[in-house]
Design a protein around this motif. Structure first.
Motif, PDB file in Angstrom:
ATOM      1  N   PRO A 174      -1.327 -10.307  -4.134  1.00 30.75           N
ATOM      2  CA  PRO A 174      -1.070 -11.547  -3.624  1.00 30.75           C
ATOM      3  C   PRO A 174      -0.427 -12.617  -4.708  1.00 30.75           C
ATOM      4  O   PRO A 174      -0.600 -12.240  -5.836  1.00 30.75           O
ATOM      5  CB  PRO A 174      -2.316 -11.879  -3.125  1.00 30.75           C
ATOM      6  N   ASP A 175       0.195 -13.349  -4.325  1.00 33.08           N
ATOM      7  CA  ASP A 175       0.474 -14.505  -5.299  1.00 33.08           C
ATOM      8  C   ASP A 175      -0.589 -15.218  -5.730  1.00 33.08           C
ATOM      9  O   ASP A 175      -1.747 -15.215  -5.282  1.00 33.08           O
ATOM     10  CB  ASP A 175       1.822 -15.228  -4.899  1.00 33.08           C
ATOM     11  N   VAL A 176      -0.156 -16.240  -6.737  1.00 37.66           N
ATOM     12  CA  VAL A 176      -1.391 -16.866  -7.145  1.00 37.66           C
ATOM     13  C   VAL A 176      -2.041 -17.657  -6.234  1.00 37.66           C
ATOM     14  O   VAL A 176      -3.293 -17.851  -6.042  1.00 37.66           O
ATOM     15  CB  VAL A 176      -1.235 -17.887  -8.437  1.00 37.66           C
ATOM     16  N   GLY A 177      -1.189 -18.476  -5.336  1.00 34.63           N
ATOM     17  CA  GLY A 177      -1.702 -19.294  -4.229  1.00 34.63           C
ATOM     18  C   GLY A 177      -2.580 -18.836  -3.308  1.00 34.63           C
ATOM     19  O   GLY A 177      -3.697 -19.095  -2.932  1.00 34.63           O
ATOM     20  N   ALA A 178      -1.990 -17.359  -2.607  1.00 35.47           N
ATOM     21  CA  ALA A 178      -2.601 -16.728  -1.985  1.00 35.47           C
ATOM     22  C   ALA A 178      -4.032 -15.859  -2.388  1.00 35.47           C
ATOM     23  O   ALA A 178      -5.129 -16.044  -1.741  1.00 35.47           O
ATOM     24  CB  ALA A 178      -1.611 -15.442  -1.454  1.00 35.47           C
ATOM     25  N   GLU A 179      -3.952 -15.796  -3.615  1.00 34.73           N
ATOM     26  CA  GLU A 179      -5.302 -15.074  -4.154  1.00 34.73           C
ATOM     27  C   GLU A 179      -6.330 -16.331  -4.449  1.00 34.73           C
ATOM     28  O   GLU A 179      -7.604 -15.966  -4.288  1.00 34.73           O
ATOM     29  CB  GLU A 179      -4.941 -14.541  -5.557  1.00 34.73           C
ATOM     30  N   LEU A 180      -5.871 -17.460  -4.565  1.00 33.98           N
ATOM     31  CA  LEU A 180      -6.742 -18.532  -4.952  1.00 33.98           C
ATOM     32  C   LEU A 180      -7.450 -18.910  -3.573  1.00 33.98           C
ATOM     33  O   LEU A 180      -8.597 -18.927  -3.190  1.00 33.98           O
ATOM     34  CB  LEU A 180      -6.165 -20.037  -5.371  1.00 33.98           C
ATOM     35  N   ALA A 181      -6.469 -19.004  -2.387  1.00 30.27           N
ATOM     36  CA  ALA A 181      -6.982 -19.083  -1.068  1.00 30.27           C
ATOM     37  C   ALA A 181      -7.995 -17.979  -0.751  1.00 30.27           C
ATOM     38  O   ALA A 181      -8.922 -18.214   0.193  1.00 30.27           O
ATOM     39  CB  ALA A 181      -5.926 -19.135   0.009  1.00 30.27           C
TER      40      ALA A 181
END
Length: 350
Positions: A189-196
């Motif tokens: 996942p990208d950074v935003g998706a992994e943070l979510a």
């Protein structure tokens, strides 16, 4: 009550109802799978194309979660099989057991007698057990002791495998791979998706709270609607040319089968319907060429030594076939771009 055979589907859905039902399934899965809309939509397209899905990627990226989320989004029967070296074919298909009360044998169905069958780590089972899936995946039926049992609609096998950890595994034979409509990779996942994901999955697993948003009857009507999507003769010819190119490519010693051509068109119909169209475009075939064809072909020894992947070979073949308009470069195409922004085989503006 007799079982419904795989060819008995419901009536067609109007455009608005089709879109609402499909988008509800996608949105429901995305509660569990973050930032992978294209992958989720392709998995749904394979279901509506009456196909089977192979998810191949490294551990921990959500392969099994995607399969479970799709299964739980549809209120129908689901069975999960953990493939291990000691798994027997009868565990998959079923077995006849002698009943002492009736003095006769009775059939006890195996795990494939479900609408969605999730096969985890399929390449860890022996070839004998893997072959138990061949008949049910192609013919939607199971034959045990000379008696044939029909499977219900929808029926889909979603299998996962890890391409990195190969110890104690049995590679899928060509006949098994050819029965999977598409092979996809989850990717990181990208950074935003992994943070979510950290926020949403940190305390609880959202998969446990996932509720169905559709049922088997609606899915059957979705399938019936997809079957009516129009495919022009020129698009059919383009599909044949694309598959024929894999059989004639010098980098391949085994090209795609006629089954691949059929499943390419079926999946293109499903993708077109999910995009709100009642007709297939050549662009649909281009977008699906790698996931539908790449796992069915075998590169030559020279291509393997040059570390050319089947994804890259199929992407290059797509660019060799001209279309009447410019196309975007495939993300699987590893060739360097030329100075004018086109690949060496891409059509250029007149």
């Amino acid at each position: 009550m007799t079982q419904q055979t795989w060819d008995e589907v419901g009536g067609l859905l109007p455009h608005d109802e089709f879109r609402a039902a499909s988008e509800a399934i996608v949105a429901n899965i995305e509660q569990v799978i973050e930032g992978k809309t294209a992958t989720v939509r392709l998995a749904l397209a394979v279901l509506l194309a009456e196909g089977h899905l192979l998810i191949e990627d490294v551990p921990g990226v959500g392969k099994t979660k995607l399969a479970k989320a799709l299964a739980r989004s549809i209120d129908c029967s689901v069975r999960r099989i953990q493939f291990t070296p000691d798994l027997l074919p009868s565990d998959v298909t079923g077995v006849s057991v002698y009943n002492q009360e009736t003095h006769d044998f009775e059939f006890r169905p195996g795990a494939v007698f479900a609408n969605l069958v999730v096969g985890d780590e399929i390449n860890r089972a022996s070839p004998k057990t893997q072959s138990a899936l061949l008949e049910c995946m192609e013919e939607r039926q199971v034959t045990v002791d000379g008696v044939t049992y029909q499977l219900q609609t929808p029926f889909m096998v979603i299998a996962t495998q890890n391409p990195i950890e190969m110890e104690g595994t049995y590679p899928l034979p060509e006949a098994q791979r050819d029965r999977f409509t598409a092979r996809i990779a989850m990717g990181y996942p990208d950074v935003g998706a992994e943070l979510a994901m950290l926020d949403g999955h940190g305390a609880t697993d959202p998969l446990n709270e996932l509720r169905p948003v559709s049922d088997a009857a609606i899915v059957r009507r979705l399938i019936a609607t997809v079957r009516q999507v129009h495919v022009a003769d020129a698009v059919k010819q383009y599909a044949i040319d694309l598959v024929t190119a894999t059989r004639e490519a010098p980098d391949l010693r085994l090209g795609a089968s006629p089954r691949a051509t059929l499943q390419l068109l079926r999946t293109a119909r499903a993708v077109a319907a999910l995009e709100g169209r009642d007709y297939v475009l050549p662009d649909d075939l281009q977008a699906l060429a790698v996931p539908v064809l790449a796992h069915r072909i075998i590169p030559t020894a020279d291509a393997q030594l040059a570390r050319r992947t089947t994804d890259a070979i199929v992407a290059e073949l797509v660019h060799r076939l001209p279309l009447p308009h410019d196309r975007k470069r495939s993300p699987y195409d590893t060739r360097p771009a030329s100075g004018n922004g086109h690949g060496p085989f891409e059509p250029r503006r007149p």
